[in-house]
Design a protein around this motif. Structure first.
Motif, mmCIF file in Angstrom:
data_model
loop_
_atom_site.group_PDB
_atom_site.id
_atom_site.type_symbol
_atom_site.label_atom_id
_atom_site.label_comp_id
_atom_site.label_asym_id
_atom_site.label_seq_id
_atom_site.Cartn_x
_atom_site.Cartn_y
_atom_site.Cartn_z
ATOM 1 N N UNK A 1 0.822 -1.207 0.000
ATOM 2 C CA UNK A 1 0.000 0.000 0.000
ATOM 3 C C UNK A 1 0.860 1.263 0.000
ATOM 4 N N UNK A 2 1.960 1.245 0.706
ATOM 5 C CA UNK A 2 2.871 2.397 0.703
ATOM 6 C C UNK A 2 3.361 2.659 -0.715
ATOM 7 N N UNK B 1 1.040 11.276 2.047
ATOM 8 C CA UNK B 1 1.020 10.834 3.437
ATOM 9 C C UNK B 1 -0.311 10.175 3.761
ATOM 10 N N UNK B 2 -0.283 9.291 4.774
ATOM 11 C CA UNK B 2 -1.469 8.700 5.376
ATOM 12 C C UNK B 2 -1.731 9.405 6.706
ATOM 13 N N UNK B 3 -2.985 9.660 7.013
ATOM 14 C CA UNK B 3 -3.389 10.059 8.360
ATOM 15 C C UNK B 3 -4.085 8.855 8.988
ATOM 16 N N UNK B 4 -3.422 8.224 9.942
ATOM 17 C CA UNK B 4 -3.946 7.027 10.582
ATOM 18 C C UNK B 4 -4.906 7.396 11.712
ATOM 19 N N UNK C 1 9.941 0.316 3.271
ATOM 20 C CA UNK C 1 9.769 1.412 2.308
ATOM 21 C C UNK C 1 9.049 2.610 2.928
ATOM 22 N N UNK C 2 9.058 2.676 4.258
ATOM 23 C CA UNK C 2 8.404 3.767 4.987
ATOM 24 C C UNK C 2 8.824 5.144 4.482
ATOM 25 N N UNK D 1 4.920 9.998 4.009
ATOM 26 C CA UNK D 1 4.890 10.460 5.393
ATOM 27 C C UNK D 1 3.618 9.949 6.073
ATOM 28 N N UNK D 2 3.471 10.277 7.347
ATOM 29 C CA UNK D 2 2.287 9.842 8.077
ATOM 30 C C UNK D 2 1.925 10.883 9.126
#
Length: 370
Positions: A90-91, A101-104, A137-138, A142-143
């Motif tokens: 998914x990244x 970026x993802x907002x978790x 692969x982080x 960003x997150x």
């Protein structure tokens, strides 16, 4: 996730002329983020019910109605996303298609009794973020955190907000954490669920821990609250208005109507990929208990979604003083499969056509600012 419950008239705020507003463009590229919902792992509540064999290996938020009537929403990797391999996949998908970026979603779920942050970190709902943090692969995206302070996950009292902020410092200090105004961005799902004293307490903790502070964004009505930024998770007319079919254009216009900010409190525009929560609604018990029936929007298309994305960019071009200087845009959502807002490739959309429109809009914008 629940939504901001607004019944608002259809109103188109942007004319086609704004598509040609490049003269007022700030010259900065846009940064697209997507809300990430961690409901597709763990054990289904009906897994041990001999009368519900479908649930034996199903993840938490899958319902029988999803399997029977909405099977086209199943991601290409299956309903489960609770593995390191799928997170890394998914990244790469996000990074390759313009999502920065993802907002978790982050849930407190421990406001009663002694605070146990170690336990909270391991509760269902946080696994995906921790898989992201371990991903090889982080570095590609960003997150950030969406604090889901509602429905049993409310954070009550300034001291609890301070303790939570101390816990979040481990994420804020991560070099991949998303920043606005050079400070970590924290989005609060329910603006009405936090007081000014709580916001001040969060800032106090972050500054004592060596940060310049936080950029705290409130979703929905922020009147009287000292948020740095305003935004939404989504805006859905008719959330509990009964089962009625409506046009995606109404849903898109509801988002457009909210794109308003000030110099003192900028607005980060939200773009909605779709809304249809019928898989979680079913009086017969094949949905989720307590899910109220509401409007659903069935005629969405990649072309309509792309138009909404472009309008959000145009709004930022024309109103640079009303939005963050980083020109962020938030998409509802990466994977809200139960509610009908998603970008991930599915059996019904194996080529991820909605995700590809994000890539197209970002590429067009980057070409303009070079």
């Amino acid at each position: 996730m629940r939504i901001v419950r607004l019944l608002i008239p259809v109103m188109l705020l942007l004319g086609t002329a704004t598509r040609h507003a490049s003269a007022q463009n700030t010259g900065n590229p846009i940064k697209v983020g997507a809300y990430y919902y961690d409901g597709w792992g763990g054990k289904n509540a009906k897994a041990n019910d001999p009368n519900e064999p479908w649930a034996k290996n199903a993840p938490r938020q899958v319902t029988k109605r999803m399997l029977d009537e909405f099977a086209d929403r199943e991601p290409l990797w299956g309903w489960r996303s609770d593995s390191q391999e799928i997170m890394e996949r998914q990244i790469d998908l996000a990074a390759d298609n313009g999502v920065e970026f993802f907002l978790f979603c982050w849930y407190w779920r421990d406001t009663q009794g002694p605070i146990n942050l170690d336990r909270i970190a391991k509760l269902p709902g946080h696994e995906s973020m921790h898989r992201y943090l371990k991903a090889k692969n982080k570095h590609r995206i960003k997150f950030g955190l969406l604090i889901a302070n509602h429905q049993g996950a409310e954070i009550t009292g300034t001291e609890n907000w301070k303790v939570a902020t101390e816990h979040w410092m481990q994420y804020f200090n991560d070099p991949q954490y998303i920043k606005v105004d050079n400070k970590p961005l924290v989005v609060i799902f329910s603006a009405k669920g936090i007081e000014n004293g709580d916001l001040a307490g969060m800032q106090e903790v972050s500054q004592k821990q060596g940060l310049a502070g936080l950029t705290i964004a409130g979703c929905g009505n922020t009147a009287g609250k000292n948020f740095d930024v305003r935004t939404h998770y989504n805006v859905v007319p008719g959330y509990s208005g009964g089962p009625e079919e409506h046009k995606y254009s109404e849903l898109a216009n509801a988002q457009r109507k909210q794109w308003q900010g000030t110099k003192e409190q900028p607005y980060i525009p939200t773009v909605i990929a779709g809304w249809d929560k019928r898989p979680w609604e079913d009086p017969s018990g094949n949905g989720k208990g307590g899910a109220k029936q509401g409007w659903y929007y069935t005629d969405r298309s990649p072309a309509q979604f792309k138009s909404l994305l472009k309008d959000a960019v145009d709004w930022m071009d024309v109103h640079p003083e009303q939005t963050a200087q980083e020109r962020l845009m938030l998409i509802y959502a990466w994977n809200e499969l139960g509610e009908g807002g998603y970008l991930v490739p599915t059996k019904g959309d194996p080529k991820a056509s909605y995700l590809k429109t994000v890539k197209e809009v970002v590429a067009e914008q980057n070409k303009k600012v070079k």
